[in-house]
Design an enzyme around this catalytic site. Structure first.
Site, PDB file in Angstrom:
ATOM      1  N   SER A   1     -80.767   1.643  75.210  1.00  0.00           N
ATOM      2  CA  SER A   1     -80.831   3.006  75.630  1.00  0.00           C
ATOM      3  C   SER A   1     -81.555   3.838  74.627  1.00  0.00           C
ATOM      4  O   SER A   1     -81.648   3.627  73.387  1.00  0.00           O
ATOM      5  CB  SER A   1     -79.135   3.334  75.576  1.00  0.00           C
ATOM      6  OG  SER A   1     -78.475   2.373  76.531  1.00  0.00           O
TER       7      SER A   1
HETATM    8  N1  SAH Z   1     -76.084  -1.550  75.242  1.00  0.00           N
HETATM    9  C1  SAH Z   1     -77.306  -2.060  75.295  1.00  0.00           C
HETATM   10  C2  SAH Z   1     -78.243  -1.624  76.569  1.00  0.00           C
HETATM   11  C3  SAH Z   1     -78.123  -2.353  77.566  1.00  0.00           C
HETATM   12  S1  SAH Z   1     -78.791  -2.227  79.220  1.00  0.00           S
HETATM   13  C4  SAH Z   1     -78.402  -1.845  74.150  1.00  0.00           C
HETATM   14  O1  SAH Z   1     -77.897  -1.400  73.201  1.00  0.00           O
HETATM   15  O2  SAH Z   1     -79.381  -2.365  73.853  1.00  0.00           O
HETATM   16  C5  SAH Z   1     -77.527  -2.869  80.209  1.00  0.00           C
HETATM   17  C6  SAH Z   1     -77.382  -4.264  79.983  1.00  0.00           C
HETATM   18  O3  SAH Z   1     -76.361  -4.631  80.918  1.00  0.00           O
HETATM   19  C7  SAH Z   1     -78.661  -5.293  80.318  1.00  0.00           C
HETATM   20  O4  SAH Z   1     -78.900  -6.305  79.257  1.00  0.00           O
HETATM   21  C8  SAH Z   1     -78.161  -6.006  81.509  1.00  0.00           C
HETATM   22  O5  SAH Z   1     -78.572  -7.337  81.527  1.00  0.00           O
HETATM   23  C9  SAH Z   1     -76.292  -5.959  81.321  1.00  0.00           C
HETATM   24  N2  SAH Z   1     -75.612  -6.244  82.388  1.00  0.00           N
HETATM   25  C10 SAH Z   1     -75.949  -5.889  83.760  1.00  0.00           C
HETATM   26  N3  SAH Z   1     -74.747  -6.383  84.577  1.00  0.00           N
HETATM   27  C11 SAH Z   1     -73.982  -7.012  83.570  1.00  0.00           C
HETATM   28  C12 SAH Z   1     -72.494  -7.616  83.759  1.00  0.00           C
HETATM   29  N4  SAH Z   1     -72.059  -7.555  84.987  1.00  0.00           N
HETATM   30  N5  SAH Z   1     -72.062  -8.024  82.654  1.00  0.00           N
HETATM   31  C13 SAH Z   1     -72.745  -7.850  81.554  1.00  0.00           C
HETATM   32  N6  SAH Z   1     -73.877  -7.238  81.113  1.00  0.00           N
HETATM   33  C14 SAH Z   1     -74.502  -6.761  82.463  1.00  0.00           C
END
Ligand code: SAH
Length: 226
Positions: A65
């Site tokens: 993000s």
């Molecule tokens: N917090 C992260 C940004 C994450 S982007 C950072 O600091 O880099 C969102 C993430 O959510 C992705 O990696 C995606 O694979 C994950 N995601 C999507 N659906 C999910 C679920 N049901 N459970 C866990 N993770 C999930």
């Protein structure tokens, strides 16, 4: 150490221009954002872009993000250092590293085993020991370590997953982007005296939350860009 110093000025400028200027004032949070080496959480060809004002691709169609979004969501959790925190969507692990310095313990859940493993290694290399990295469907929460005084969802949900409300502690705060491929609103949920309060904050754009209470592939198609 050398690589840390190489980006220190960029990190200070990021906090000044992107975060303080947008009215985030918590000195503890600002100091954490000045310290956590964001460049170590992005793929190496993107290192020099790590402190720019936007999200970056981390592989498998996922993103780290925007720095301001990480700061704003952390700020909304109003952490005092004593909390047990749940993060859904570990991604690069950067948000978890920021939370690690703001709260007591962090449980972070990622649905992609590969991303989870990469994040686990970076966090371990930095000596961050209060972040527990789990692989699983975060829409089910992580009941083993509940309740949580704060919950942060970093992917866009069709609606708030019930298990997350259940696992939120009394007086807890939960931040989640709610909406679809055309945009979402960031929501702040609070539990107080057994009642649930919801506040809609501002428009945001996240990748989809998958899993049981997330978006299904036929509802929100993803473009995988490596
Ligand atoms: N917090 C992260 C940004 C994450 S982007 C950072 O600091 O880099 C969102 C993430 O959510 C992705 O990696 C995606 O694979 C994950 N995601 C999507 N659906 C999910 C679920 N049901 N459970 C866990 N993770 C999930």
């Amino acid at each position: 150490m050398e690589s840390k110093d190489r980006y220190r000025e960029a990190r200070n400028a990021m906090v000044r221009n992107q975060i303080e200027r947008r009215r985030i004032r918590d000195p503890r949070l600002l100091s954490v954002m000045r310290r956590v080496p964001r460049h170590l959480f992005v793929p190496s060809p993107l290192r020099d872009h790590a402190y720019e004002d936007g999200p970056l691709a981390i592989g498998l169609g996922q993103t780290i993000s925007q720095p301001y979004m990480v700061a704003a969501m952390t700020d909304l959790l109003a952490l005092n250092g004593s909390e047990n925190v749940l993060e859904i969507g570990t991604g690069s692990g950067y948000q978890a590293a920021v939370l690690a310095e703001m709260a007591r313990s962090i449980h972070t859940v990622e649905i992609h085993p590969h991303l989870s493993e990469v994040a686990r290694v970076v966090l371990a290399d930095l000596g961050i020991s209060n972040v527990h990295v789990h692989v699983g469907d975060g829409t089910l929460g992580w009941p083993q370590a509940a309740p949580y005084q704060a919950i942060l969802v970093t992917a866009a949900a069709p609606e708030i997953p019930d298990p997350l409300i259940d696992q939120l502690d009394e007086d807890g705060r939960l931040v989640i982007p709610v909406g679809g491929p055309n945009g979402q609103d960031l929501e702040l949920w609070r539990k107080s005296s057994g009642r649930i309060y919801r506040e809609t904050l501002f428009p945001v754009a996240f990748v989809p939350l998958r899993g049981r209470f997330g978006w299904q592939n036929n509802e929100w198609e993803e473009k995988i860009e490596g």
